[in-house]
Design a protein around this motif. Structure first.
Motif, mmCIF file in Angstrom:
data_model
loop_
_atom_site.group_PDB
_atom_site.id
_atom_site.type_symbol
_atom_site.label_atom_id
_atom_site.label_comp_id
_atom_site.label_asym_id
_atom_site.label_seq_id
_atom_site.Cartn_x
_atom_site.Cartn_y
_atom_site.Cartn_z
ATOM 1 N N VAL A 164 -16.873 13.185 41.882
ATOM 2 C CA VAL A 164 -15.606 13.406 41.701
ATOM 3 C C VAL A 164 -15.399 15.062 41.764
ATOM 4 C CG1 VAL A 164 -13.607 13.900 39.968
ATOM 5 C CG2 VAL A 164 -14.924 11.530 40.024
ATOM 6 N N LYS A 189 -14.381 18.450 41.257
ATOM 7 C CA LYS A 189 -14.024 19.278 39.799
ATOM 8 C C LYS A 189 -13.454 20.574 40.134
ATOM 9 C CE LYS A 189 -14.519 17.630 36.179
ATOM 10 N NZ LYS A 189 -13.551 16.884 35.479
ATOM 11 N N GLN A 190 -13.755 21.164 41.370
ATOM 12 C CA GLN A 190 -13.293 22.479 41.634
ATOM 13 C C GLN A 190 -13.570 22.920 42.992
ATOM 14 O OE1 GLN A 190 -15.159 25.535 38.622
ATOM 15 N NE2 GLN A 190 -14.400 27.227 40.124
ATOM 16 N N ASP A 214 -13.787 26.152 45.796
ATOM 17 C CA ASP A 214 -13.738 27.612 46.091
ATOM 18 C C ASP A 214 -13.796 27.760 47.484
ATOM 19 O OD1 ASP A 214 -14.107 28.449 43.200
ATOM 20 O OD2 ASP A 214 -15.925 27.476 43.511
ATOM 21 N N ARG A 232 -16.883 25.968 49.069
ATOM 22 C CA ARG A 232 -17.914 25.432 48.166
ATOM 23 C C ARG A 232 -16.889 24.243 47.077
ATOM 24 N NH1 ARG A 232 -20.661 29.367 44.298
ATOM 25 N NH2 ARG A 232 -18.661 29.506 43.542
ATOM 26 N N THR A 283 -17.228 21.898 43.796
ATOM 27 C CA THR A 283 -18.264 21.543 42.580
ATOM 28 C C THR A 283 -18.023 20.173 42.354
ATOM 29 O OG1 THR A 283 -17.911 23.698 41.638
ATOM 30 C CG2 THR A 283 -18.816 22.084 40.527
ATOM 31 N N LYS A 325 -18.825 16.210 40.227
ATOM 32 C CA LYS A 325 -19.563 15.580 39.148
ATOM 33 C C LYS A 325 -19.742 14.348 39.528
ATOM 34 C CE LYS A 325 -19.160 13.617 34.706
ATOM 35 N NZ LYS A 325 -19.790 12.701 35.141
ATOM 36 N N ASN A 377 -24.700 14.944 35.625
ATOM 37 C CA ASN A 377 -25.185 15.993 36.805
ATOM 38 C C ASN A 377 -23.732 16.472 37.422
ATOM 39 O OD1 ASN A 377 -28.048 15.907 36.454
ATOM 40 N ND2 ASN A 377 -27.872 13.779 37.008
ATOM 41 N N TYR A 378 -23.789 17.807 37.674
ATOM 42 C CA TYR A 378 -22.972 18.504 38.482
ATOM 43 C C TYR A 378 -23.489 19.185 39.618
ATOM 44 C CZ TYR A 378 -19.676 18.196 34.549
ATOM 45 O OH TYR A 378 -18.811 17.511 33.644
ATOM 46 N N GLU A 398 -23.034 21.179 43.703
ATOM 47 C CA GLU A 398 -22.118 22.041 44.536
ATOM 48 C C GLU A 398 -22.288 21.630 46.025
ATOM 49 O OE1 GLU A 398 -22.045 26.419 42.106
ATOM 50 O OE2 GLU A 398 -23.067 26.073 44.070
ATOM 51 N N LEU A 437 -27.085 21.350 40.479
ATOM 52 C CA LEU A 437 -26.753 22.637 39.440
ATOM 53 C C LEU A 437 -27.903 22.710 38.368
ATOM 54 C CD1 LEU A 437 -23.178 22.890 39.355
ATOM 55 C CD2 LEU A 437 -24.750 24.634 40.146
ATOM 56 N N PHE A 438 -28.422 21.304 38.012
ATOM 57 C CA PHE A 438 -29.271 21.174 36.848
ATOM 58 C C PHE A 438 -30.704 21.561 37.295
ATOM 59 C CE2 PHE A 438 -31.844 18.723 33.801
ATOM 60 C CZ PHE A 438 -31.520 19.714 32.465
ATOM 61 N N TYR A 490 -22.434 22.609 30.108
ATOM 62 C CA TYR A 490 -22.253 22.901 31.521
ATOM 63 C C TYR A 490 -21.061 23.864 31.725
ATOM 64 C CZ TYR A 490 -20.470 22.576 36.090
ATOM 65 O OH TYR A 490 -20.060 22.713 37.524
ATOM 66 N N TYR A 545 -25.972 25.315 34.197
ATOM 67 C CA TYR A 545 -26.072 24.766 32.693
ATOM 68 C C TYR A 545 -26.789 25.702 31.672
ATOM 69 C CZ TYR A 545 -25.434 19.970 34.739
ATOM 70 O OH TYR A 545 -25.305 18.792 35.344
ATOM 71 N N MET A 600 -29.486 15.575 29.149
ATOM 72 C CA MET A 600 -29.775 15.687 30.502
ATOM 73 C C MET A 600 -31.250 14.755 30.503
ATOM 74 S SD MET A 600 -27.357 17.194 31.686
ATOM 75 C CE MET A 600 -28.018 17.182 33.387
#
Lengths: 278, 196
Positions: A124, A126-127, A129, A182, A184, A186, A192-193, A195, A249-250, B133, B138, B163
């Protein structure tokens, strides 16, 4: 004062040398022979300024990345100028050069946002840029400008009293700025998120080379001014190379895919404006 | 000549404005008041969709989160009112009013109530598995559960994302424990949720 004098002299010089052909005359005057003489051997120029309304279509498949690269679905408003130089038969044959500046740019971010779920159904957006300042290597780019179309060629005009039908064809270049974008995302069913970034690798500006054809109807008020309406067709071919980067990102894991994207964009434009005969 | 006079007048007026503000500007850099964490509330979150939602009885283990609410209370408010503070802040660019935690959190622990995996048995600490987040990154959760200052005395909500999914499927609950500077312990336990 000197500047005014210079402009006056320049205008006087241009007007005195223009030798406008009587292309809207009734052909019944006593000076037919004389007119014919300069119709054949003199030249006349016109300068058009107008507003255009462009709808574009593309050969690219809809989705990522063509929505990002092309971004042309919405109609564009353009400012247009055109210079014609009639060199034979009192403007029957002419050469021309013109240009359009796109003053309204389609919102590529929104188009990309709509296209991403088709390609990444488990994510999905989310943002979004739009990062126009750097390419994928971190080099500074300046793509913050409007698309511009340049075209030139030759044409033929049929004159009938105060009206004329003007046909022309030639080559065109449409320059489209490339922007780094870019998103972002989900990932569904997880925490997890990610890019998702797109970088066009060749240049900040992509120049599409192509063809142009136009049909205009002109109406002359007098020897100096007129109005026109025109329909334009432009087809420009593009060869894009871009990088699609997916970054977790994680975990910090990233993957890059490089693509070549070739195809054409068609621009249909309706224009109207005023003409000045020099 | 007139232009020069006008420019000089504008310059002098600006200077006077600066000097006058400098004289009357009375920024208060001290905290508006203090606060203390009284209790915490926990809510299990289902983050499987595009936006987080309150969990029912079953949640995908990879999309589990805890919403931690720090209920804070204030005491020892400064003599001047909020209205005066905000007025000064607007005219002098003073720092916004803030409240200072008079009993800071020194330790944050999240324990699993049930056997979690071969590594984590029931009662083990699993704080390192929870993150927050923040837009493009994170951050470990414990830093967000130690507020030093607060803009207002309203509950502070922190969403802790799990996580690492538990290897052992089944009902799970977690206990969040905060230890304050004066050794006070504030804790709460989530409701039991089936993590599949």
């Amino acid at each position: 004062m000197k500047k005014r004098l210079f402009i006056s002299l320049l205008l006087t010089s241009i007007i005195s040398q223009a030798q406008l052909p009587d292309i809207w005359g009734d052909g019944d005057s006593e000076s037919d022979t004389e007119r014919e003489h300069y119709v054949y051997f003199s030249s006349v120029s016109s300068l058009d300024f107008g507003y255009g309304y462009t709808q574009s279509f593309r050969s690219f498949k809809k989705g990522v990345p063509s929505d990002y690269l092309a971004g042309f679905q919405a109609p564009y408003h353009t400012l247009h100028f055109n210079f014609e130089y009639g060199f034979k038969h009192g403007y029957n044959w002419f050469i021309w050069a013109g240009g359009s500046v796109y003053i309204q740019i389609a919102d590529r971010e929104e188009q990309l946002r709509d296209a991403i779920p088709d390609y990444y159904p488990n994510f999905v957006v989310k943002q979004m840029d739009q990062l126009s300042s750097e390419d994928s290597e971190g080099n500074e780019i300046n793509a913050d400008r409007s698309p511009v179309n340049w075209s030139f060629g030759a044409g033929y005009q049929i004159n009938k009293r105060s009206f004329a039908i003007n046909m022309k064809a030639g080559m065109s270049i449409t320059a489209i700025p490339n922007l780094q974008t870019r998103a972002t995302l989900k990932e569904l069913n997880t925490n997890n998120y990610h890019e998702l970034s797109y970088y066009v690798l060749d240049n900040p500006i992509s120049n599409g080379l192509g063809i142009n054809a136009a049909l205009s109807i002109r109406y002359f008020f007098n020897d100096e001014f007129g109005v026109f309406i025109a329909a334009d067709f432009n087809r420009n071919w593009y060869d894009w190379e871009y990088e699609e980067e997916f970054y977790n990102l994680f975990t910090g894991e990233s993957s890059s895919t490089f693509y070549n994207y070739n195809g054409f964009l068609d621009f249909y434009q309706i224009r109207a404006g005023v003409s000045i005969y020099l | 000549m007139r232009l020069k006079t006008a420019l000089l007048a504008i310059f002098l007026l600006s200077l006077a404005d600066l000097v006058l503000y400098g004289c009357y500007c009375d920024c208060d850099f001290a905290p508006t008041g203090t606060f203390e964490i009284c209790s915490i509330d926990l809510l299990s979150i289902d983050n499987a969709g595009g936006s987080p939602a309150t969990a029912s009885d079953t949640v995908l283990a990879d999309a589990y989160a805890i919403e931690i609410t720090l209920n804070i209370t204030q005491e020892d408010i400064c003599s001047h009112s909020f209205l005066m503070n905000s007025a000064f802040a607007a005219s002098c660019n003073c720092p916004d009013a803030f409240f200072e935690n008079r009993n800071p959190v020194t330790e944050v622990h999240i324990y699993t109530v049930n056997d979690f995996s071969t590594t984590y048995d029931a009662g083990d600490e699993v704080t390192s598995l929870f993150y927050r987040y923040l837009g493009h990154e994170y951050e470990p959760i414990n830093s967000f559960l130690r507020p030093q200052n607060a803009a207002s005395v309203t509950p502070i909500k922190v969403r802790a994302l799990l996580m690492e999914a538990p290897a052992i499927k089944g009902n799970h609950s977690f206990e969040v424990e905060l230890i304050m500077q004066d050794s006070t312990v504030v804790s709460a336990t989530t409701s039991s949720i089936y993590l599949k």
